[in-house]
Design a protein around this motif. Structure first.
Motif, PDB file in Angstrom:
ATOM      1  N   UNK A 186       0.799  -1.228   0.000  1.00 17.98           N
ATOM      2  CA  UNK A 186       0.000   0.000   0.000  1.00 17.98           C
ATOM      3  C   UNK A 186       0.830   1.276   0.000  1.00 17.98           C
ATOM      4  N   UNK A 187       2.093   1.199   0.463  1.00 23.27           N
ATOM      5  CA  UNK A 187       2.931   2.395   0.539  1.00 23.27           C
ATOM      6  C   UNK A 187       4.023   2.423  -0.520  1.00 23.27           C
ATOM      7  N   UNK A 188       4.079   1.423  -1.378  1.00 14.02           N
ATOM      8  CA  UNK A 188       5.098   1.351  -2.428  1.00 14.02           C
ATOM      9  C   UNK A 188       4.406   0.993  -3.736  1.00 14.02           C
ATOM     10  N   UNK A 189       4.768   1.678  -4.809  1.00 13.32           N
ATOM     11  CA  UNK A 189       4.099   1.433  -6.078  1.00 13.32           C
ATOM     12  C   UNK A 189       5.098   1.535  -7.227  1.00 13.32           C
ATOM     13  N   UNK A 190       4.580   1.420  -8.418  1.00 15.39           N
ATOM     14  CA  UNK A 190       5.381   1.626  -9.620  1.00 15.39           C
ATOM     15  C   UNK A 190       4.637   2.594 -10.526  1.00 15.39           C
ATOM     16  N   UNK A 191       5.376   3.250 -11.391  1.00 22.98           N
ATOM     17  CA  UNK A 191       4.768   4.284 -12.224  1.00 22.98           C
ATOM     18  C   UNK A 191       3.659   3.716 -13.104  1.00 22.98           C
ATOM     19  N   UNK A 192       3.921   2.569 -13.724  1.00 19.35           N
ATOM     20  CA  UNK A 192       2.953   2.028 -14.671  1.00 19.35           C
ATOM     21  C   UNK A 192       1.732   1.452 -13.968  1.00 19.35           C
ATOM     22  N   UNK A 193       1.878   1.092 -12.687  1.00 17.38           N
ATOM     23  CA  UNK A 193       0.719   0.620 -11.932  1.00 17.38           C
ATOM     24  C   UNK A 193      -0.205   1.760 -11.542  1.00 17.38           C
ATOM     25  N   UNK A 194       0.251   2.996 -11.719  1.00 15.74           N
ATOM     26  CA  UNK A 194      -0.543   4.166 -11.349  1.00 15.74           C
ATOM     27  C   UNK A 194      -1.150   4.870 -12.562  1.00 15.74           C
ATOM     28  N   UNK A 195      -1.356   4.111 -13.627  1.00 16.59           N
ATOM     29  CA  UNK A 195      -2.023   4.665 -14.797  1.00 16.59           C
ATOM     30  C   UNK A 195      -1.116   5.408 -15.755  1.00 16.59           C
ATOM     31  N   UNK A 196       0.190   5.151 -15.654  1.00 18.75           N
ATOM     32  CA  UNK A 196       1.147   5.880 -16.501  1.00 18.75           C
ATOM     33  C   UNK A 196       1.848   4.971 -17.506  1.00 18.75           C
ATOM     34  N   UNK A 197       1.186   3.877 -17.880  1.00 20.85           N
ATOM     35  CA  UNK A 197       1.833   2.919 -18.785  1.00 20.85           C
ATOM     36  C   UNK A 197       2.094   3.496 -20.169  1.00 20.85           C
ATOM     37  N   UNK A 198       1.426   4.594 -20.509  1.00 24.24           N
ATOM     38  CA  UNK A 198       1.643   5.219 -21.814  1.00 24.24           C
ATOM     39  C   UNK A 198       2.717   6.300 -21.775  1.00 24.24           C
ATOM     40  N   UNK A 199       3.385   6.451 -20.635  1.00 23.99           N
ATOM     41  CA  UNK A 199       4.445   7.456 -20.512  1.00 23.99           C
ATOM     42  C   UNK A 199       5.781   6.805 -20.859  1.00 23.99           C
ATOM     43  N   UNK A 200       6.387   7.132 -22.001  1.00 22.26           N
ATOM     44  CA  UNK A 200       7.689   6.542 -22.350  1.00 22.26           C
ATOM     45  C   UNK A 200       8.765   7.037 -21.385  1.00 22.26           C
ATOM     46  N   UNK A 201       9.571   6.121 -20.894  1.00 22.26           N
ATOM     47  CA  UNK A 201      10.596   6.480 -19.921  1.00 22.26           C
ATOM     48  C   UNK A 201      11.590   7.493 -20.490  1.00 22.26           C
ATOM     49  N   UNK A 202      11.927   7.338 -21.753  1.00 17.91           N
ATOM     50  CA  UNK A 202      12.858   8.286 -22.365  1.00 17.91           C
ATOM     51  C   UNK A 202      12.290   9.690 -22.442  1.00 17.91           C
ATOM     52  N   UNK A 203      11.004   9.786 -22.761  1.00 18.14           N
ATOM     53  CA  UNK A 203      10.361  11.096 -22.792  1.00 18.14           C
ATOM     54  C   UNK A 203      10.322  11.716 -21.401  1.00 18.14           C
TER      55      UNK A 203
END
Length: 234
Positions: free
Chosen positions: A139-156
Motif C-alpha cells: 500500500x505504501x510502495x508502487x510503480x509508475x505504470x501501476x498508477x495509470x502511466x503505462x503510456x508514458x515513455x521512460x525516455x520522454x
C-alpha cells in the motif's frame, strides 16, 4: 531508448546497465563538464543522474535536490493523466498517488556544508513496473505504470525531467530561492506528520530557507540540514 534529446549545455551518456549515479560521480571526480546526464532505462526501472558545478557553498547548493524534485513533478505532470499526483518527501523519496515510487539522492565533493563543492550530483531512481503485483508492491510502495502511466515513455520522461529541472534552475537563478521554497512546500509530503529523522522523532513543521527540516520533538524545534541526506560516495 538508446538516445535522448536534451537542452543545450547538457550531454547524455548511456551507462548500459551500470548505476548512472555512480557513473556520474566518477565522471565528476575526473573533471567532466557540468550538465552531464547519465542514464539507464530498463523495462522496469529508470535511473539517471545530473552533474552540477555549483558556485555557492554546499548548504545553499543543496537546493538542486528539491529543484530536481520539482522538475520531476512538472515533467510527469505534462505526460501523465491529469488524475496522477506527485508529492515529494524531504529526504528525496518520490510519491505517486500517495505511494513511494522512486527517490532522489545527492552526493557532493567536498561534503563540507560551508565549502563550495567541486561538483554535485543528483540522481533519480524510479520504479516503472514491479511484477510482484499487478497493482503495485505494498500500500505504501508502487510503480509508475501501476498508477495509470503505462503510456508514458521512460525516455520522454527523462528528457522532460531535465528540461523542467533546467527551467527551475533558471528561475532560482533569476528570482532567488523563494519561488522554489513555495513550490516545493506545496508538493511536500508529510508536513504536520510525526516523522523520525536521524534518530529524532517529532512533528515535521516545514523547511527553513536552505531546505533544512524543521522537526519539533518534545521541546523546541530543531533544524536538520538537508546536507544530512548526502550520500557517501568516497
Amino acid at each position: 531508448m538508446n538516445t535522448v534529446h536534451l537542452p543545450p549545455l547538457f550531454t547524455a551518456m548511456l551507462t548500459a546497465g551500470a548505476d548512472p549515479f555512480e557513473a556520474a560521480c566518477t565522471a565528476a571526480r575526473q573533471g567532466c563538464d557540468a550538465g552531464l546526464v547519465t542514464y539507464d532505462i530498463s523495462a522496469d526501472r529508470l535511473r539517471a543522474a545530473i552533474v552540477f558545478a555549483p558556485e555557492i557553498a554546499l548548504t545553499h547548493a543543496m537546493v538542486m535536490q528539491p529543484i530536481c524534485g520539482i522538475g520531476f513533478q512538472n515533467a510527469l505532470g505534462t505526460l501523465a493523466p491529469p488524475e496522477v499526483s506527485v508529492h515529494l518527501e524531504w529526504g528525496g523519496a518520490l510519491r505517486v498517488n500517495g505511494a513511494k515510487c522512486g527517490t532522489l539522492k545527492t552526493a557532493a565533493h567536498p561534503a563540507d556544508p560551508a565549502q563550495v563543492p567541486n561538483w554535485l550530483v543528483v540522481g533519480l531512481d524510479l520504479t516503472l513496473w514491479a511484477d510482484t503485483q499487478d497493482t503495485g508492491l505494498t500500500p505504501d510502495v508502487t510503480s509508475l505504470y501501476a498508477e495509470g502511466c503505462s503510456d508514458v515513455p521512460a525516455g520522454d520522461l527523462l528528457e522532460a525531467w531535465v528540461r523542467h529541472t533546467l527551467s527551475w534552475i533558471n528561475r532560482w537563478d533569476e528570482d532567488g530561492v523563494q519561488p522554489v521554497h513555495s513550490e516545493w512546500t506545496g508538493l511536500a509530503h508529510g508536513i504536520s506528520d510525526n516523522v523520525t529523522v536521524n534518530g529524532l522523532t517529532g512533528t515535521f513543521r516545514g523547511i527553513d530557507e536552505t531546505f533544512g527540516l524543521l522537526l519539533q520533538p518534545d521541546g523546541p524545534a530543531q533544524i536538520i540540514p538537508l546536507t544530512h541526506t548526502l550520500k557517501d560516495v568516497s
